[in-house]
Design an enzyme around this catalytic site. Structure first.
Site, PDB file in Angstrom:
ATOM      1  N   GLY A 196      -4.873  -0.988   4.807  1.00  0.00           N
ATOM      2  CA  GLY A 196      -4.874  -2.201   3.990  1.00  0.00           C
ATOM      3  C   GLY A 196      -4.641  -3.482   4.760  1.00  0.00           C
ATOM      4  O   GLY A 196      -4.384  -4.521   4.144  1.00  0.00           O
ATOM      5  N   GLU A 249       0.836  -1.202   0.000  1.00  0.00           N
ATOM      6  CA  GLU A 249       0.000   0.000   0.000  1.00  0.00           C
ATOM      7  C   GLU A 249       0.867   1.246   0.000  1.00  0.00           C
ATOM      8  O   GLU A 249       0.556   2.223  -0.680  1.00  0.00           O
ATOM      9  CB  GLU A 249      -0.928  -0.005   1.216  1.00  0.00           C
ATOM     10  CG  GLU A 249      -1.890   1.170   1.248  1.00  0.00           C
ATOM     11  CD  GLU A 249      -2.855   1.097   2.406  1.00  0.00           C
ATOM     12  OE1 GLU A 249      -3.975   1.612   2.276  1.00  0.00           O
ATOM     13  OE2 GLU A 249      -2.494   0.509   3.451  1.00  0.00           O
ATOM     14  N   LYS A 265       3.453   1.595  25.072  1.00  0.00           N
ATOM     15  CA  LYS A 265       4.213   2.695  25.672  1.00  0.00           C
ATOM     16  C   LYS A 265       3.923   2.872  27.156  1.00  0.00           C
ATOM     17  O   LYS A 265       4.779   3.324  27.918  1.00  0.00           O
ATOM     18  CB  LYS A 265       3.904   3.996  24.926  1.00  0.00           C
ATOM     19  CG  LYS A 265       4.431   4.032  23.497  1.00  0.00           C
ATOM     20  CD  LYS A 265       4.103   5.348  22.821  1.00  0.00           C
ATOM     21  CE  LYS A 265       4.628   5.381  21.399  1.00  0.00           C
ATOM     22  NZ  LYS A 265       4.303   6.663  20.708  1.00  0.00           N
TER      23      LYS A 265
END
Length: 216
Positions: free
Chosen positions: A114, A16, A139
């Protein structure tokens, strides 16, 4: 992942999008697109986003072609190239194999993109591998392998389409597995400090029994 491919040869790109990491592989000779069935010799994508070096490289370069996303992301087109490896990431994956990649709970943080197209296309490709790759923790030091997705989380790749999930602790091959087998495989690649908690929560859910219809 791209940095680890420097010594490979005859890789091809049908994606993509791509950026500077792919440019380095083209310049090193790792990517030459020579083994592709669809657009052999061409680096194919729907869009490109990168540094000035990327834009200078693609300018007036016939080896790089941009095509409509409706074509590039078509699973039947993706599947025509043998040994297609599709690597996508995730916000979290639950123990049954459902993949959330577009939201944190109700908060949408990304488009679907995608992922579904390339997971399906790679699965249909001869010798292909559809991969979800992510760190075991995010995180905030929370496990990205979870018993249940957060309320409101979007399922981008369903558990019916999932194959490989990879973390820094290993690979879980979920295709064709029972829910229990999937849970065990995913817990094995979770962060070591999260495995016991995930196991206990999974067993609590699996062992839960709804009250009978006569219960008050």
């Amino acid at each position: 992942v791209l940095a680890a491919l420097q010594n490979h040869r005859h890789l091809g790109v049908h994606s993509e999008m791509w950026s500077d990491g792919v440019l380095k592989l083209i310049q090193s000779g790792a990517i030459d697109n020579s083994q592709k069935v669809v657009h052999a010799g061409k680096t194919v994508s729907g869009f490109i986003f990168g540094s000035r070096a990327v834009y200078d490289f693609i300018d007036d370069n016939p080896s790089v072609i941009q095509l409509g996303v409706d074509y590039v992301n078509n699973p039947s087109i993706i599947a025509r190239n043998p040994k297609t490896v599709a690597i996508n990431s995730a916000v979290e994956v639950d123990l049954t194999g459902q993949v959330c990649a577009d939201s944190i709970g109700h908060e949408v943080i990304s488009g679907v993109g995608g992922q579904m197209d390339f997971i399906r296309g790679a699965a249909l490709s001869s010798g292909g591998k559809p991969i979800i790759a992510m760190l075991s923790r995010g995180k905030c030091n929370e496990s990205k392998i979870v018993v249940e997705l957060k309320p409101g989380a979007g399922v981008v790749t369903t558990r019916a389409h999932i194959h490989y999930v990879v973390t820094e602790y290993g690979i879980a091959d979920l295709a064709g597995k029972t829910l229990g087998e999937r849970a065990r495989s995913l817990i094995e690649i979770a962060h070591p400090e999260d495995r016991e908690r995930l196991t206990k929560k999974w067993h609590n859910i699996r062992n839960h029994r709804l009250p009978s219809s006569s219960a008050k």
